[in-house]
Design a protein around this motif. Structure first.
Motif, PDB file in Angstrom:
ATOM      1  N   ARG A  45       0.824  -1.214   0.000  1.00 37.17           N
ATOM      2  CA  ARG A  45       0.000   0.000   0.000  1.00 37.17           C
ATOM      3  C   ARG A  45       0.851   1.254   0.000  1.00 37.17           C
ATOM      4  O   ARG A  45       0.397   2.313  -0.437  1.00 37.17           O
ATOM      5  N   TRP A  46       2.085   1.145   0.520  1.00 37.70           N
ATOM      6  CA  TRP A  46       2.860   2.344   0.823  1.00 37.70           C
ATOM      7  C   TRP A  46       4.093   2.507  -0.054  1.00 37.70           C
ATOM      8  O   TRP A  46       5.122   2.994   0.397  1.00 37.70           O
ATOM      9  N   VAL A  47       3.994   2.087  -1.320  1.00 42.15           N
ATOM     10  CA  VAL A  47       4.999   2.404  -2.326  1.00 42.15           C
ATOM     11  C   VAL A  47       4.294   3.202  -3.418  1.00 42.15           C
ATOM     12  O   VAL A  47       3.060   3.196  -3.500  1.00 42.15           O
ATOM     13  N   PRO A  48       5.053   3.922  -4.266  1.00 39.31           N
ATOM     14  CA  PRO A  48       4.407   4.688  -5.335  1.00 39.31           C
ATOM     15  C   PRO A  48       3.472   3.815  -6.166  1.00 39.31           C
ATOM     16  O   PRO A  48       3.840   2.740  -6.618  1.00 39.31           O
ATOM     17  N   GLY A  49       2.250   4.275  -6.331  1.00 34.98           N
ATOM     18  CA  GLY A  49       1.239   3.523  -7.067  1.00 34.98           C
ATOM     19  C   GLY A  49       0.299   2.755  -6.163  1.00 34.98           C
ATOM     20  O   GLY A  49      -0.802   2.371  -6.565  1.00 34.98           O
TER      21      GLY A  49
ATOM     22  N   TRP B 294      10.905 -10.017   8.250  1.00 32.78           N
ATOM     23  CA  TRP B 294      12.170  -9.885   8.964  1.00 32.78           C
ATOM     24  C   TRP B 294      13.029 -11.127   8.771  1.00 32.78           C
ATOM     25  O   TRP B 294      14.248 -11.033   8.582  1.00 32.78           O
ATOM     26  N   ARG B 295      12.417 -12.305   8.790  1.00 36.63           N
ATOM     27  CA  ARG B 295      13.171 -13.537   8.592  1.00 36.63           C
ATOM     28  C   ARG B 295      13.759 -13.615   7.176  1.00 36.63           C
ATOM     29  O   ARG B 295      14.894 -14.039   6.990  1.00 36.63           O
ATOM     30  N   VAL B 296      12.969 -13.228   6.191  1.00 32.53           N
ATOM     31  CA  VAL B 296      13.465 -13.224   4.810  1.00 32.53           C
ATOM     32  C   VAL B 296      14.616 -12.232   4.676  1.00 32.53           C
ATOM     33  O   VAL B 296      15.654 -12.523   4.069  1.00 32.53           O
ATOM     34  N   HIS B 297      14.447 -11.059   5.250  1.00 35.68           N
ATOM     35  CA  HIS B 297      15.486 -10.019   5.200  1.00 35.68           C
ATOM     36  C   HIS B 297      16.774 -10.487   5.880  1.00 35.68           C
ATOM     37  O   HIS B 297      17.873 -10.349   5.327  1.00 35.68           O
ATOM     38  N   ARG B 298      16.666 -11.063   7.071  1.00 26.99           N
ATOM     39  CA  ARG B 298      17.852 -11.521   7.814  1.00 26.99           C
ATOM     40  C   ARG B 298      18.569 -12.650   7.097  1.00 26.99           C
ATOM     41  O   ARG B 298      19.791 -12.810   7.247  1.00 26.99           O
ATOM     42  N   ALA B 299      17.814 -13.429   6.322  1.00 25.61           N
ATOM     43  CA  ALA B 299      18.427 -14.541   5.590  1.00 25.61           C
ATOM     44  C   ALA B 299      19.158 -14.059   4.345  1.00 25.61           C
ATOM     45  O   ALA B 299      19.746 -14.874   3.619  1.00 25.61           O
ATOM     46  N   GLY B 300      19.145 -12.747   4.102  1.00 22.61           N
ATOM     47  CA  GLY B 300      19.847 -12.193   2.947  1.00 22.61           C
ATOM     48  C   GLY B 300      19.112 -12.393   1.640  1.00 22.61           C
ATOM     49  O   GLY B 300      19.711 -12.251   0.566  1.00 22.61           O
ATOM     50  N   MET B 301      17.839 -12.686   1.709  1.00 15.91           N
ATOM     51  CA  MET B 301      17.055 -12.899   0.499  1.00 15.91           C
ATOM     52  C   MET B 301      16.422 -11.588   0.027  1.00 15.91           C
ATOM     53  O   MET B 301      16.361 -10.604   0.763  1.00 15.91           O
ATOM     54  N   ARG B 302      15.951 -11.601  -1.217  1.00 14.05           N
ATOM     55  CA  ARG B 302      15.502 -10.367  -1.863  1.00 14.05           C
ATOM     56  C   ARG B 302      13.992 -10.206  -1.768  1.00 14.05           C
ATOM     57  O   ARG B 302      13.231 -11.142  -2.016  1.00 14.05           O
ATOM     58  N   ILE B 303      13.584  -8.983  -1.418  1.00 14.06           N
ATOM     59  CA  ILE B 303      12.168  -8.633  -1.276  1.00 14.06           C
ATOM     60  C   ILE B 303      11.838  -7.518  -2.259  1.00 14.06           C
ATOM     61  O   ILE B 303      12.563  -6.524  -2.346  1.00 14.06           O
ATOM     62  N   VAL B 304      10.747  -7.686  -2.995  1.00 14.34           N
ATOM     63  CA  VAL B 304      10.289  -6.673  -3.937  1.00 14.34           C
ATOM     64  C   VAL B 304       8.838  -6.340  -3.623  1.00 14.34           C
ATOM     65  O   VAL B 304       8.039  -7.238  -3.325  1.00 14.34           O
ATOM     66  N   GLU B 305       8.493  -5.055  -3.684  1.00 11.91           N
ATOM     67  CA  GLU B 305       7.117  -4.619  -3.440  1.00 11.91           C
ATOM     68  C   GLU B 305       6.439  -4.216  -4.742  1.00 11.91           C
ATOM     69  O   GLU B 305       7.033  -3.521  -5.572  1.00 11.91           O
ATOM     70  N   VAL B 306       5.203  -4.649  -4.892  1.00  9.09           N
ATOM     71  CA  VAL B 306       4.374  -4.321  -6.051  1.00  9.09           C
ATOM     72  C   VAL B 306       3.176  -3.518  -5.544  1.00  9.09           C
ATOM     73  O   VAL B 306       2.508  -3.939  -4.591  1.00  9.09           O
ATOM     74  N   PRO B 307       2.891  -2.354  -6.125  1.00  9.27           N
ATOM     75  CA  PRO B 307       1.784  -1.545  -5.615  1.00  9.27           C
ATOM     76  C   PRO B 307       0.428  -2.214  -5.818  1.00  9.27           C
ATOM     77  O   PRO B 307       0.165  -2.825  -6.855  1.00  9.27           O
ATOM     78  N   ILE B 308      -0.422  -2.107  -4.800  1.00  4.83           N
ATOM     79  CA  ILE B 308      -1.791  -2.617  -4.875  1.00  4.83           C
ATOM     80  C   ILE B 308      -2.745  -1.568  -4.329  1.00  4.83           C
ATOM     81  O   ILE B 308      -2.322  -0.587  -3.708  1.00  4.83           O
ATOM     82  N   VAL B 309      -4.024  -1.790  -4.533  1.00  2.26           N
ATOM     83  CA  VAL B 309      -5.072  -0.999  -3.892  1.00  2.26           C
ATOM     84  C   VAL B 309      -5.685  -1.864  -2.805  1.00  2.26           C
ATOM     85  O   VAL B 309      -6.216  -2.947  -3.086  1.00  2.26           O
ATOM     86  N   PHE B 310      -5.574  -1.419  -1.569  1.00  2.00           N
ATOM     87  CA  PHE B 310      -6.143  -2.141  -0.428  1.00  2.00           C
ATOM     88  C   PHE B 310      -7.505  -1.548  -0.124  1.00  2.00           C
ATOM     89  O   PHE B 310      -7.643  -0.337   0.052  1.00  2.00           O
ATOM     90  N   VAL B 311      -8.517  -2.404  -0.049  1.00  2.00           N
ATOM     91  CA  VAL B 311      -9.894  -1.939   0.132  1.00  2.00           C
ATOM     92  C   VAL B 311     -10.407  -2.373   1.496  1.00  2.00           C
ATOM     93  O   VAL B 311     -10.303  -3.555   1.853  1.00  2.00           O
TER      94      VAL B 311
END
Length: 258
Positions: free
Chosen positions: A129-133, A198-215
């Motif tokens: 919800r909180w990335v551009p778009g 947090w677990r994914v981040h600490r494991a050194g893995m990659r996280i990508v955010e895709v914009p959505i509309v939350f209703v």
């Protein structure tokens, strides 16, 4: 070629339910229409309103709908961990978290899956919800402020750059879940989303955010309570304190070796 025309990894959408009798049929229908190639798992916590029985009826009418009956209400986190185990045991390659109440729009699902299926696919895709778009619909200003403040706190305390760590609409790769100690996850409420991020981040893995509309949900009753918010606050604070302490110890160790 449309998304439904090409070959896809085996994908399971996990929909946890507790008293979602009104919203479940529409949620399942919309997912099946938006992404006909996916399977849907309804993970029901023995809902007293009959949601589990309704899920069985939906499964009987559609081979791509499955049901996981759980003994009772144990929280969102435990329902998802049970669903993860179900998916991994059956060889699914992508595992999706999605609410039953309509707040996660099925029309956004193909975009998340497309990113998860890309040649440079990350380990975790978050519908944000909180990335551009990204945006929210029908939310009071106070609710938006709480969410934005909470996510800012998570970023500052844990040192993650994720804009919406509390988001519950996301896609995990099976390899990501296999690399995490799921049996150690104790978060029961919405703090579970921060925990997994947090677990994914600490494991050194990659996280990508895709914009959505939350209703904001239109049917049923919100599961958000003060206890859930307090759990998220104290667990995040504890994780952050341990993280910063580890950073200090590593720094002191480097200084001593000089």
């Amino acid at each position: 070629m449309t998304p439904s025309d090409r070959a896809h990894p085996r994908t399971l959408v996990i929909v946890p339910t507790y008293n979602e009798l009104e919203s479940l049929p529409g949620a399942v229908r919309r997912v099946r229409e938006a992404a006909p190639w996916v399977d849907v798992l309804v993970a029901d916590d023995n809902s007293p309103d009959g949601t589990g029985q309704l899920a069985d009826e939906l499964a009987a009418a559609d081979v791509q709908v499955q049901v996981l009956h759980r003994p009772g209400k144990e929280g969102l986190g435990r329902a998802y961990v049970a669903g993860f185990g179900y998916a991994l045991e059956r060889g699914y390659e992508l595992i999706v978290e999605m609410d039953a109440d309509g707040s996660h729009r099925a029309v956004d699902l193909p975009a998340l899956l497309e990113r998860a299926e890309a040649s440079d696919a990350p380990d975790l895709v978050i519908g944000s919800r909180w990335v551009p778009g990204g945006e929210v619909a029908n939310w009071p200003r106070s609710r938006e402020l709480i969410s934005r403040t909470g996510n800012t706190y998570v970023r500052l305390v844990l040192g993650m750059s994720v804009g919406d760590a509390t988001a519950g609409f996301r896609v995990f790769r099976a390899s990501t879940l296999r690399a995490l100690p799921l049996d150690e996850v104790e978060s029961a409420g919405y703090c579970f989303q921060v925990d997994m991020t947090w677990r994914v981040h600490r494991a050194g893995m990659r996280i990508v955010e895709v914009p959505i509309v939350f209703v904001e949900r239109e049917e049923g009753v919100s599961k958000m309570t003060g206890g859930i918010v307090r759990e998220a606050l104290w667990r995040t604070t504890a994780w952050g304190a341990r993280h910063r302490a580890q950073q200090v110890r590593r720094l002191v160790g480097r200084l001593r070796r000089r």
